[in-house]
Design a protein around this motif. Structure first.
Motif, PDB file in Angstrom:
ATOM      1  N   SER A   1      -0.835  39.100 -41.748  1.00  8.31           N
ATOM      2  CA  SER A   1      -1.283  37.875 -42.433  1.00  8.31           C
ATOM      3  C   SER A   1      -0.304  36.752 -42.113  1.00  8.31           C
ATOM      4  O   SER A   1       0.903  37.006 -41.971  1.00  8.31           O
ATOM      5  CB  SER A   1      -1.261  38.047 -43.952  1.00  8.31           C
ATOM      6  N   ASN A   2      -0.802  35.540 -42.068  1.00  9.37           N
ATOM      7  CA  ASN A   2       0.112  34.400 -41.915  1.00  9.37           C
ATOM      8  C   ASN A   2       0.979  34.285 -43.161  1.00  9.37           C
ATOM      9  O   ASN A   2       0.539  34.573 -44.270  1.00  9.37           O
ATOM     10  CB  ASN A   2      -0.671  33.102 -41.728  1.00  9.37           C
ATOM     11  N   ASP A   3       2.212  33.841 -42.950  1.00 13.22           N
ATOM     12  CA  ASP A   3       3.146  33.749 -44.071  1.00 13.22           C
ATOM     13  C   ASP A   3       4.217  32.747 -43.679  1.00 13.22           C
ATOM     14  O   ASP A   3       4.112  32.082 -42.639  1.00 13.22           O
ATOM     15  CB  ASP A   3       3.765  35.130 -44.335  1.00 13.22           C
TER      16      ASP A   3
ATOM     17  N   ILE B   1       4.424  35.907 -29.020  1.00 13.81           N
ATOM     18  CA  ILE B   1       5.251  35.136 -28.082  1.00 13.81           C
ATOM     19  C   ILE B   1       4.535  34.877 -26.761  1.00 13.81           C
ATOM     20  O   ILE B   1       5.059  34.190 -25.909  1.00 13.81           O
ATOM     21  CB  ILE B   1       6.616  35.813 -27.784  1.00 13.81           C
ATOM     22  N   ASN B   2       3.339  35.423 -26.604  1.00 15.76           N
ATOM     23  CA  ASN B   2       2.672  35.194 -25.319  1.00 15.76           C
ATOM     24  C   ASN B   2       1.940  33.853 -25.313  1.00 15.76           C
ATOM     25  O   ASN B   2       1.860  33.166 -26.323  1.00 15.76           O
ATOM     26  CB  ASN B   2       1.771  36.372 -24.939  1.00 15.76           C
ATOM     27  N   GLU B   3       1.395  33.521 -24.169  1.00 15.96           N
ATOM     28  CA  GLU B   3       0.836  32.173 -23.998  1.00 15.96           C
ATOM     29  C   GLU B   3      -0.390  31.897 -24.847  1.00 15.96           C
ATOM     30  O   GLU B   3      -0.740  30.755 -25.090  1.00 15.96           O
ATOM     31  CB  GLU B   3       0.473  31.968 -22.526  1.00 15.96           C
ATOM     32  N   SER B   4      -1.087  32.953 -25.285  1.00 20.71           N
ATOM     33  CA  SER B   4      -2.341  32.708 -26.003  1.00 20.71           C
ATOM     34  C   SER B   4      -2.116  32.446 -27.501  1.00 20.71           C
ATOM     35  O   SER B   4      -3.062  32.335 -28.249  1.00 20.71           O
ATOM     36  CB  SER B   4      -3.284  33.891 -25.830  1.00 20.71           C
ATOM     37  N   GLN B   5      -0.865  32.349 -27.928  1.00 24.51           N
ATOM     38  CA  GLN B   5      -0.631  32.113 -29.359  1.00 24.51           C
ATOM     39  C   GLN B   5      -1.265  30.782 -29.778  1.00 24.51           C
ATOM     40  O   GLN B   5      -1.230  29.806 -29.046  1.00 24.51           O
ATOM     41  CB  GLN B   5       0.856  32.144 -29.709  1.00 24.51           C
ATOM     42  N   ARG B   6      -1.874  30.795 -30.966  1.00 24.05           N
ATOM     43  CA  ARG B   6      -2.645  29.620 -31.387  1.00 24.05           C
ATOM     44  C   ARG B   6      -1.895  28.736 -32.356  1.00 24.05           C
ATOM     45  O   ARG B   6      -2.289  27.608 -32.599  1.00 24.05           O
ATOM     46  CB  ARG B   6      -3.948  30.076 -32.023  1.00 24.05           C
ATOM     47  N   ALA B   7      -0.840  29.260 -32.948  1.00 18.24           N
ATOM     48  CA  ALA B   7      -0.052  28.461 -33.892  1.00 18.24           C
ATOM     49  C   ALA B   7       1.386  28.929 -33.799  1.00 18.24           C
ATOM     50  O   ALA B   7       1.649  30.084 -33.460  1.00 18.24           O
ATOM     51  CB  ALA B   7      -0.591  28.646 -35.306  1.00 18.24           C
ATOM     52  N   GLY B   8       2.306  28.013 -34.099  1.00 15.63           N
ATOM     53  CA  GLY B   8       3.718  28.369 -34.029  1.00 15.63           C
ATOM     54  C   GLY B   8       4.061  29.464 -35.020  1.00 15.63           C
ATOM     55  O   GLY B   8       3.611  29.443 -36.166  1.00 15.63           O
TER      56      GLY B   8
END
Ligand SMILES: CC(C)(COP(=O)(O)OP(=O)(O)OC[C@H]1O[C@@H](n2cnc3c(N)ncnc32)[C@H](O)[C@@H]1OP(=O)(O)O)[C@@H](O)C(=O)NCCC(=O)NCCS
Length: 178
Positions: free
Chosen positions: A66-68, A128-135
Motif C-alpha cells: 500500500s502507498n504510505d 526503482i525501475n523506469e516504469s515507476q509511476r510516483a516517487g
C-alpha cells in the motif's frame, strides 16, 4: 526441491478477483486468513494490492503493498537526523513517500529457501525501475518480532525505539541504497 531450483520456477502474479487460491499455510494464521479471505476485498477497495509467488497452481508465498509515507516522529530526532542526512538539504521534509509491506508470508513447507529474499528484491525492483509511476523513497514494514532478524538481514532499520518491547516494530529501507 533445492533452493536454486525453486527460485527458478516462481511466477509472480498480481492477485485478481477471478483467481482461486485453494490453500496457503504459513507459520502465521492471520496472514493465511488475510490471503484466503480478505486480500481480494482490499484490492477491490484500493487499500492494498496483493502479489502471489506461484509454482504452477501452488501459492508458495505472497505479499501486499500500500502507498504510505515515512513521517517524522519528534521524539526520535536522532533517527530523523540520520534519515535527513541522506536527503539533499533543500528537499528535506517532515515526511517522505514510501510503500508499506502490509503483509508478507512464505508457506511453511517452503521457508528458508530464499523466497522471502526474492520478495524483498522484487519489491525493491518494482520501485526503482523506469516504469515507476510516483516517487517512492522508502519501504516500510511493521515487522513481526519473529521476523525482525529477516528484515535486519535485508538492511531494514528501526524507525523508533519506542516500539522496542512491542509485538511488532516499524522498520524502513532506503531504496536509494539499492
Ligand atoms: C520471515 C519469512 C518471510 C522469511 O522468509 P524465508 O523465505 O524463510 O526467508 P529467506 O529464506 O529468504 O531467508 C533470508 C535470510 O533471512 C534469515 N531468516 C529468515 N527468517 C528468519 C528468522 N525468523 N529468524 C532469523 N533469521 C531468519 C535466513 O536465515 C536467511 O539468512 P542468510 O541470508 O544468512 O542465509 C518467513 O519465515 C515467514 O513467512 N514467516 C511467517 C510470517 C511472517 O513472520 N511474516 C513477516 C510479517 S512482517
Amino acid at each position: 526441491m533445492s533452493e536454486k531450483s525453486i527460485l527458478n520456477l516462481i511466477d509472480i502474479v498480481k492477485l485478481e478477483a477471478n483467481m482461486d487460491i485453494n490453500a496457503f499455510e504459513s507459520e502465521d494464521r492471520d496472514l493465511n486468513d488475510f490471503l484466503l479471505k480478505d486480500a481480494k476485498n482490499y484490492s477491490k477497495s484500493l487499500l492494498a494490492v496483493t502479489y502471489l509467488l506461484q509454482i504452477g497452481d501452488e501459492t508458495v508465498a505472497y505479499f501486499s503493498l500500500s502507498n504510505d509515507s515515512l513521517i517524522k516522529n519528534d521524539r526520535e530526532q536522532p533517527v530523523w537526523n540520520k534519515i535527513n542526512r541522506i536527503i539533499p538539504n533543500d528537499k528535506r521534509r517532515r515526511s517522505y513517500p514510501a510503500v508499506k509491506i502490509g503483509r508478507l508470508a512464505v508457506a511453511k513447507k517452503h521457508a528458508g529457501k530464499g523466497l522471502g529474499s526474492r520478495i524483498i528484491l522484487t519489491i525493491q525492483n518494482m520501485y526503482i525501475n523506469e516504469s515507476q509511476r510516483a516517487g517512492c523513497r522508502f519501504l516500510i514494514v511493521d515487522a513481526y518480532r519473529d521476523a525482525l532478524p529477516f528484515y535486519q538481514k535485508k538492511d531494514f532499520k528501526f524507525l523508533t525505539e519506542q516500539d522496542c518491547n512491542d509485538d511488532t516494530r516499524i522498520m524502513y529501507f532506503d531504496l536509494k541504497t539499492v
